[in-house]
Write a protein that holds these residues in place. Sequence first.
Motif, short mmCIF file in Angstrom:
data_model
loop_
_atom_site.label_atom_id
_atom_site.label_comp_id
_atom_site.label_asym_id
_atom_site.label_seq_id
_atom_site.Cartn_x
_atom_site.Cartn_y
_atom_site.Cartn_z
N UNK A 1 48.17 35.76 21.80
CA UNK A 1 47.75 35.79 23.20
C UNK A 1 46.69 34.72 23.38
N UNK A 2 46.91 33.85 24.31
CA UNK A 2 45.95 32.77 24.52
C UNK A 2 45.33 32.98 25.89
N UNK A 3 43.99 33.07 25.87
CA UNK A 3 43.29 33.32 27.12
C UNK A 3 43.29 32.08 27.98
N UNK A 4 43.15 32.29 29.25
CA UNK A 4 42.98 31.13 30.13
C UNK A 4 41.63 30.48 29.79
N UNK A 5 41.65 29.18 29.68
CA UNK A 5 40.41 28.47 29.39
C UNK A 5 40.10 28.38 27.91
N UNK B 1 43.63 25.54 29.68
CA UNK B 1 44.09 26.20 28.46
C UNK B 1 44.71 25.11 27.59
N UNK B 2 44.24 25.03 26.35
CA UNK B 2 44.72 23.94 25.51
C UNK B 2 45.23 24.47 24.17
N UNK C 1 37.02 35.17 34.70
CA UNK C 1 38.49 35.13 34.76
C UNK C 1 39.05 34.96 33.35
N UNK C 2 39.19 36.02 32.61
CA UNK C 2 39.68 35.88 31.25
C UNK C 2 41.03 36.56 31.09
N UNK C 3 41.93 36.24 31.98
CA UNK C 3 43.27 36.81 31.80
C UNK C 3 44.04 35.97 30.79
N UNK C 4 45.20 36.47 30.39
CA UNK C 4 46.00 35.79 29.39
C UNK C 4 46.81 34.67 30.04
N UNK C 5 46.75 33.48 29.46
CA UNK C 5 47.54 32.38 29.99
C UNK C 5 48.93 32.36 29.37
N UNK D 1 35.10 18.13 27.77
CA UNK D 1 34.51 18.08 29.10
C UNK D 1 35.49 18.65 30.13
N UNK D 2 36.73 18.20 30.05
CA UNK D 2 37.72 18.68 31.01
C UNK D 2 37.93 20.18 30.89
N UNK D 3 37.93 20.64 29.65
CA UNK D 3 38.17 22.05 29.43
C UNK D 3 37.04 22.87 30.04
N UNK D 4 35.81 22.41 29.80
CA UNK D 4 34.68 23.14 30.35
C UNK D 4 34.66 23.09 31.86
#
Lengths: 644, 337
Positions: free
Chosen positions: B47-51, B214-215, B1-5, B206-209
């Motif tokens: 553009x920032x990817x989700x995740x 998206x941070x 799931x690498x759509x743009x956030x 950890x949370x991100x993984x």
Amino acid sequence: MTARAARGIGLAGLLLAIALGLALGKPVLPLGLIRPPEWLVQPFADWINAAFYFLQNDLGLMALTRAFSGVVEWLLDVTANLLYGKSRWPNIGPIPWVVIAATAFMAGYALKGWRLAALSGGTFVWIALMGQWKWAMETLSVIVVATPFSVFLGLALGVLAWRSPRFERILNPILNVAQSLPHFAYMVPVVVFIGVGPKAGAIVTIIFSVPPMIRMTLLGLKKVPEEVIEAGKMAGTTRWQLLSRVRIPTARAEILIGVNQVIMQCLAMVVLASFIGMPGLGQKLLQLLQALKIGLSVEIGVTIVLLAITLDRLSKAWAFRLPEHGEPSAMWLRRNRLLVIWIGLCAVGFMLARFAPYFHEVERNQALSVAGPIDAAMDQLIRLIAPLTAWLRWFLITWVLIPMRDAYLWLPFTAVLTLLAALGWAVGGLRSALICVSYFALIALSGWWDRAMVTVYMVSISVLIAAAIGLPLGIWAARSPARAERTLLICDTAQTFPSFIYLIPVIMLFGVNDVAVVAAVVVFAAVPIVRYTIEGLCNVPSELVEAAEMSGATRRQTLWNVRLPMALPTMLVGANQSVMFSLFMVIIAAFIGTQDLGQEMQRALSSTDVGKGMVLGFAIAFMGLMTDHLITRWSEGRKRALGV
Amino acid sequence: MTETAISCRDVSKIFGPDPAGHLARLKADPNTSSVGYVQAVRDVNLDIRRGEMLVVMGLSGSGKSTLVRCLSRLIEITGGSVSIEGQDIASLSETELIDLRRRKMGMVFQSFGLLPHRTVLDNVAFPLEMRGQDRRARYARAREVLDLVGLEGREAYFPRELSGGQQQRVGIARSLAIEPDIWFLDEPFSALDPLIRREMQDEFLRLKGLLNKTIIFITHDFDEALRLADRIAIMKDGRIEQCDTPDQIVLHPATDYVAKFTAEIDRARVVRAGALVHSLIPAPEGEAFASNRTIRDLARCLVAERREVIPVADADGKVIGGMNRQEALDVLLGDEK
Ligand SMILES: Nc1ncnc2c1ncn2[C@@H]1O[C@H](COP(=O)(O)OP(=O)(O)OP(=O)(O)O)[C@@H](O)[C@H]1O
Ligand SMILES: [Mg+2]
């Protein structure tokens, strides 16, 4: 810039010369340039009366005010029943005085500690023991009812003004005028709409004390840090949530200072509302002063002062209290220890009152009194200093007051207007000159020129004497930090007293005449001068003083060349307040017997002539606003020159 | 799931009396005088990817905080558009925006933005309260995250009773409480001591993984950026000078400014073996280096190595090419050509 300044001074000088010419040439001036001619005087009072008649009858405002005053009256009855047992719903009062004193004690303790507890508890004990309970409660019941109304109204208007800059722009000048209108100007229209009595007293008190609340709300809301608001927004608050849970609680300190000001304004007004039939301490004091019963009026005066200090300290303690964490794990009883003690004390109080009526209500014949000894002591004192006061009175009246009054009255009004134009021009150029002239031209148009000049003379002589006393005192007090702090505390306390109080000692010393009025105004007006002189001098950056000392300046040279010039802008704020205070005081003191606008104001009040009352009120407000404009401009100019 | 956030198109933010007019004037003539205006953000495309964890760096006043405020619509942008998950946020109504913030967004503020009249616990529970959670649930959750940031026992304190670092942790806890999908962190660890800072970094990683967050992370600390970043954006005067992976930024700075900005850092810790691979060099036989290890990690092996060209393998162990030993040693020793 310098060329422009020089030209400004030049023009001001020219205007000054014209003013002098007009004054000196009075004998050859046409009459129309000496007194405002008849055809110039506009019937402002009639216009205002017509407007009020329209509001009252055709717009149905009467019904609205009746409805509002109905609510106020109902609340007044409830508090009256609780506090001093007036036979109205809920018919459970009066609450025994010991219970109220215990409550005040606990409030003081909870807010600040033992000393405040002793002050507030002691005040109520004093009131009860001196047999003044009923009057004090009559006064207090109005404050209890009026304060929430004013706070709520002020909060609502403050929020509106903060939401809409346009509304703020409209509101600001109205507030300026409202805060320079003397107390009595508020009373006349209220008497027309509501009549006289406690209800009218409460309503005039509400109206009078709203403006500072609006100001403080606005100030507080504007000061909330942007990031706190953004944090609220990011949490997903709606607008209402943001206002009620983020902005208003964060502006807590300013809003509570507003509440403090409302309470103090309420007290000042409710004491004066005795002029429109408000029973209570004020009325009692008025009667006693008129009957020249010094000892008894001192007793009442002490009560009012104590009440003022107590209310001020309690509300300030509340405002400045920073939140502090409690023990999270402790049990309910521990956490609510003060509440439990309070309930316990109240229960004890009720029991005591049940078995010993003395603790329920101190009867008149059981009351203590120190009036006798005070009267005796005062007699002694007065006999002792009578030669001095008599001489002072004679000297002031024949050599200062009467000549000065005559001089002010002698001046052609055109000369006064030109002089003001010159002043305005020197301080702030064309704009200021126009502002000054228009304010006084309106007074001339109103037809009250001579009376106004008498007021101006009283204020100017009083402020001059106040400055002559206050400046050296302030400079002296600022010499050591400890002394400065003590003097500031005294000044702060003195400023919380209702203005009416200042009349007691001067009537005591000088009797009922112009000198007494001037003396009262002088004392009242000296306080801000002392206070701001100290503040100004103490806040001069210490590097500057050190630099001066290092270059070998003596103490006197440092004072004259460094500290006073640096402190001037702050001291001017004091002068400004001083003028405002004197204006108010001159009007209040009118009932002692003066021949200025104040006296006419009293007449307008007793004949319920709204038009006249408002015209007089505006005339006084315009004097205040003009001085305010001049001094503020000057002080701003000085500040800019000093680069602070 | 690498759509743009999040995606930004030509985002500009100008502070001043007439921002929109000034932007139009600038468009017409780029040499218009900007006296009285601050161009805090200029023509940012991103553009920032989700995740993804995007770290924004730049000097003080370069517009980092402003950019983040544009992304969360805390301030209205002057030009361009920002869309979050495909939706243009400028077009959202007030209720939609509030809903978006309640469901999706969290932010840690540079100067904390705590509510002074609420206790630590109530501060942390505030966003939950706005989401309409009941008292029990939100307090339980608030306690949980307060433990996580090491503030247990301070629940009943008021912000002014805490040290700067503790206040900052309250701010972090407040945003952790709701575990938002999109996280804006404006120098979230600036007031923390190194130990806690490291713990917090680990927690966010950890949370991100774990939850695919998206941070967008602002920091002044390059080490922190390197530890956390998928990509780094370097800002100067409101522009993004370069937005790329850490090793690309170090090895191929797009502008002189970026080169200067990164001059001081130890490349060996940034550059991974994979970045030095030349696929054209025939891969020699023998033991291969893992492509995701930094040159610093490989230092010992590099020094001991005798081969001129060293094979590099990807995560699956498949050799992807060869790395020049001399080139790697240059990076390690900081010798530039
Ligand atoms: N509300 C505002 N009004 C006017 N100018 C602003 C405002 N907010 C920010 N600026 C200006 O925008 C520019 C960028 O500010 P910003 O806060 O985004 O910088 P930053 O990169 O976050 O700096 P720091 O690292 O110090 O936090 C600065 O020049 C600042 O003065
Ligand atoms: Mg910032």
